[in-house]
Design a protein around this motif. Structure first.
Motif, PDB file in Angstrom:
ATOM      1  N   CYS A  13      -4.613  -1.812   4.720  1.00 15.75           N
ATOM      2  CA  CYS A  13      -3.567  -1.024   5.371  1.00 15.75           C
ATOM      3  C   CYS A  13      -2.198  -1.474   4.856  1.00 15.75           C
ATOM      4  N   ASP A  14      -1.268  -0.537   4.881  1.00 16.17           N
ATOM      5  CA  ASP A  14      -0.021  -0.626   4.106  1.00 16.17           C
ATOM      6  C   ASP A  14       0.585  -2.017   3.899  1.00 16.17           C
TER       7      ASP A  14
ATOM      8  N   CYS B 164      -8.294   0.784   9.529  1.00 19.35           N
ATOM      9  CA  CYS B 164      -8.236   0.764   8.058  1.00 19.35           C
ATOM     10  C   CYS B 164      -9.021  -0.420   7.499  1.00 19.35           C
TER      11      CYS B 164
ATOM     12  N   ALA C 276      -0.797   2.289   1.101  1.00 16.92           N
ATOM     13  CA  ALA C 276      -2.034   1.529   0.911  1.00 16.92           C
ATOM     14  C   ALA C 276      -2.663   1.859  -0.436  1.00 16.92           C
TER      15      ALA C 276
ATOM     16  N   THR D 154      -8.523   3.090   4.346  1.00 18.31           N
ATOM     17  CA  THR D 154      -7.080   3.348   4.298  1.00 18.31           C
ATOM     18  C   THR D 154      -6.788   4.827   4.023  1.00 18.31           C
ATOM     19  N   CYS D 155      -5.547   5.224   4.217  1.00 22.45           N
ATOM     20  CA  CYS D 155      -5.163   6.637   4.107  1.00 22.45           C
ATOM     21  C   CYS D 155      -5.600   7.201   2.749  1.00 22.45           C
TER      22      CYS D 155
ATOM     23  N   HIS E 174      -1.889  -2.882  11.431  1.00 23.30           N
ATOM     24  CA  HIS E 174      -2.144  -1.465  11.180  1.00 23.30           C
ATOM     25  C   HIS E 174      -0.882  -0.651  11.468  1.00 23.30           C
ATOM     26  N   GLU E 175      -0.700   0.397  10.689  1.00 18.24           N
ATOM     27  CA  GLU E 175       0.525   1.193  10.795  1.00 18.24           C
ATOM     28  C   GLU E 175       0.764   1.766  12.191  1.00 18.24           C
TER      29      GLU E 175
HETATM   30 FE1  FES Z   1      -3.686   2.162   7.348  1.00 21.02          FE
HETATM   31 FE2  FES Z   1      -2.560   4.502   6.396  1.00 21.02          FE
HETATM   32  S1  FES Z   1      -2.678   3.769   8.450  1.00 21.02           S
HETATM   33  S2  FES Z   1      -3.468   2.875   5.340  1.00 21.02           S
END
Ligand code: FES
Length: 578
Positions: free
Chosen positions: A126-127, A58, A205, A198-199, A89-90
């Motif tokens: 990222c989140d 991300c 995010a 990012t997502c 990172h998630e």
């Molecule tokens: Fe990083 Fe969704 S995994 S924003």
């Protein structure tokens, strides 16, 4: 050598040798070893927080962003110097990225305190990274400006646009239900993420990116350009240029993140149908200033805040579509009379002044007008009752409407391991009308409060075509997920919350219209059950031990107690009558 009276640039935060002039002499000697000239070293120092990591796709564009920020800083006469912090990172953080958010916040805060910085560009995305950076920066108190990495591009699978991670979950659900086979799930795995960034939906995010712009701590128009576009690089250059300005003006973060700015940010969170996680993060950031979260005020705000952004998971589009439609500025124009125009932004102008100069609206179908919303209001509703005396939340805009008023039999899972072990068994006693309860996944019970609140549909029900079922937990869920899912039940089971007392077979009533969540068991029986609840083991050492000893509950932001400011009399969001 004489020291200037003002501590700025390289002369600030001198290492404590007991001789400031020698400390500066030594500092310059070392950095000159890297080839810097006296001219460069006399400029305002603009720190750039480098969160590149091979484990964080991300943030895969961070090197290009740094190059563009540096260009902007130098165009304005500053000296850019980047330095690393933790990057989270998630999908590359065990047990969950949230466990590391507070550590990243501490890392960010202490580096901002330690280094000679006149202003700082925070590169997050990222989140958990943007929340961590704003939490740390709030406590460090320097002039900062947030830059997000930007969203990933979407992909395409068999003619259909797909993006992480709402479609990740949708396709996985189809696979679990035997609607698609192993070959197709392997094929789609390579299509969901079209680039670094990012997502691409309204996950945490994207929500935090929008919230940062609404808070005024990121430049207008900076939330939505995708990660790999020229727009994103120009935003990075402009961010670097402006960083020199906030250094000169000493525009510290406390002048931007005021209660009124937080109130605007909560409004944008609701109007975009954003992630439930953002509520926790905003509580944590506000908590660093001593502004406690007022859950009931947030719920009341939701009642007159329609969801206007047609983004997955509440709607149909992706972040790149939102950018093309005008981004967060366009959304704020739609909500203009509900936003406070007075907060100062990082540009040095007020939000109202920035909106006065926002691009002219044009026809588009991603940001709806107020009279044609995606959801009429209350995208996130706050629930109370004997299962959650301190509150719980539900993202009703992403739920099944028919399940928002529901009474059903509890099927209780003791913890995440118990759930994983039994959820797919054919002999699991479960029906579509039941209420799945998962406990001990709260901030203390499963340090980090994992996103396991998105309990999978039991395989036997999924195969029978069941698409949704009421679920309740003391955990979180990804902002990319959808379903009738009650989250953040507080206090959590592991600290004595009543979720620990539910048993399979009890009846539970969920009424979102009444904002209630009720375990139909009388108080005497609950008291008897409480005596039987065994304490959960605590981690023996290290950061995990610190975490469970100090972490607060969801409505307090899951921050560490010793990092929060002392509460003031001002809670956020501000109530309308104030
Ligand atoms: Fe990083 Fe969704 S995994 S924003």
């Amino acid at each position: 050598m004489t020291l200037p009276s003002m501590e700025s640039g390289l002369r600030s935060n001198l290492t404590s040798y007991g001789d400031p002039e020698f400390a500066l002499f030594l500092r310059k000697a070392f950095i000159k070893g890297a080839g810097y000239s006296d001219d460069a070293l006399d400029r305002p120092v603009i720190g750039i927080v480098d969160t590149e990591s091979g484990f964080n796709p991300c943030h895969g564009n961070v090197p290009q962003l740094i190059e563009a920020i540096e260009r902007g800083v130098m165009l304005s006469g500053g000296l850019p110097i980047s330095f690393p912090t933790i990057s989270v990172h998630e999908s590359f953080a065990y047990p969950t990225s949230m466990f590391l958010r507070n550590l990243m916040a501490m890392d960010t805060e202490e580096m901002l305190r330690a280094l000679p910085l006149d202003a700082v560009v925070l590169i997050g995305g990222c989140d958990k990274t943007v929340p961590a950076q704003l939490m740390g920066a709030a406590s460090a108190g320097k002039p900062v400006i947030q830059l997000v990495t930007g969203s990933m591009l979407t992909g395409s699978h068999r003619g259909r646009t797909v993006g992480a991670c709402t479609d990740c979950r949708a396709f996985w659900g189809k696979f679990r239900a035997d609607e698609i086979d192993a070959d197709e799930i392997a094929e789609v795995n390579g299509r969901l993420v079209g680039s670094v960034g990012t997502c691409s939906v309204a996950g945490t995010a994207s929500t935090m990116a929008a919230v940062s712009e609404a808070l005024g701590i990121a430049l207008p128009g900076s939330a939505t350009p995708p990660a790999v576009t020229a727009d994103r690089m120009r935003v990075a250059e402009a961010t670097g240029k402006r960083a020199v300005g906030i250094a000169a003006e000493n525009l510290t973060i406390d002048k931007i993140l005021t209660p009124a700015a937080f109130t605007n940010a909560f409004r944008i969170l609701l109007a975009m149908g954003g992630s439930t996680n953002a509520l926790v993060h905003l509580a944590a950031i506000a908590g660093r200033f001593g502004f406690p979260l007022d859950l009931d005020a947030f719920d009341a705000m939701g009642l007159d805040t329609p969801v206007l952004v047609d983004l997955k998971p509440s709607g149909e589009h992706y972040m790149e579509d939102l950018h093309r439609a005008g981004g967060v500025q366009r959304l704020m124009l739609e909500l203009r009379d509900q936003l406070d125009p007075t907060p100062l932004t990082v540009t040095g102008r007020t939000l109202g002044e920035e909106l006065d100069d926002a691009p002219e609206p044009f026809p588009q179908d991603v940001i709806r007008p107020r009279d044609n919303p995606i959801h009429s209001g209350g995208s996130i509703a706050v629930l109370h009752g004997n299962l959650a005396p301190a509150g719980a939340i539900i993202k009703q805009s992403a739920a099944t409407p028919a399940l928002l008023e529901h009474r059903g039999r509890a099927v209780v899972f003791e913890d995440a391991a118990d759930m994983a072990e039994r959820i797919d068994r054919d002999d699991l006693d479960v029906e579509a009308s039941d209420v799945l309860v998962l406990r001990n996944i709260g901030p203390v019970g499963f340090p980090g409060m994992p996103e396991a609140g998105y309990i999978p549909i039991p395989r036997k029900l999924a195969r029978a075509g069941v698409k949704d079922i009421v679920r309740i937990s003391d955990g979180r869920m990804s902002g990319t997920a959808a379903g009738t899912i009650v989250l953040h039940a507080s206090p959590e089971a592991a600290v004595g919350g009543p979720l620990a007392l539910a048993r399979t077979g009890d009846m539970i009533t969920l009424s979102v219209s009444a904002r209630s969540l009720t375990l139909e068991v009388d108080d005497d029986e609950l008291e008897r059950r409480a005596a039987d609840v065994a304490p959960r083991p605590r981690p023996e050492r290290g950061y995990a031990r610190l975490y469970v000893d100090e972490v607060t509950q969801a409505e307090e932001g899951c921050d560490f107690r010793f990092l929060q400011a002392v509460d003031t009399s001002v809670s956020v969001p501000l109530r309308a009558e104030r």
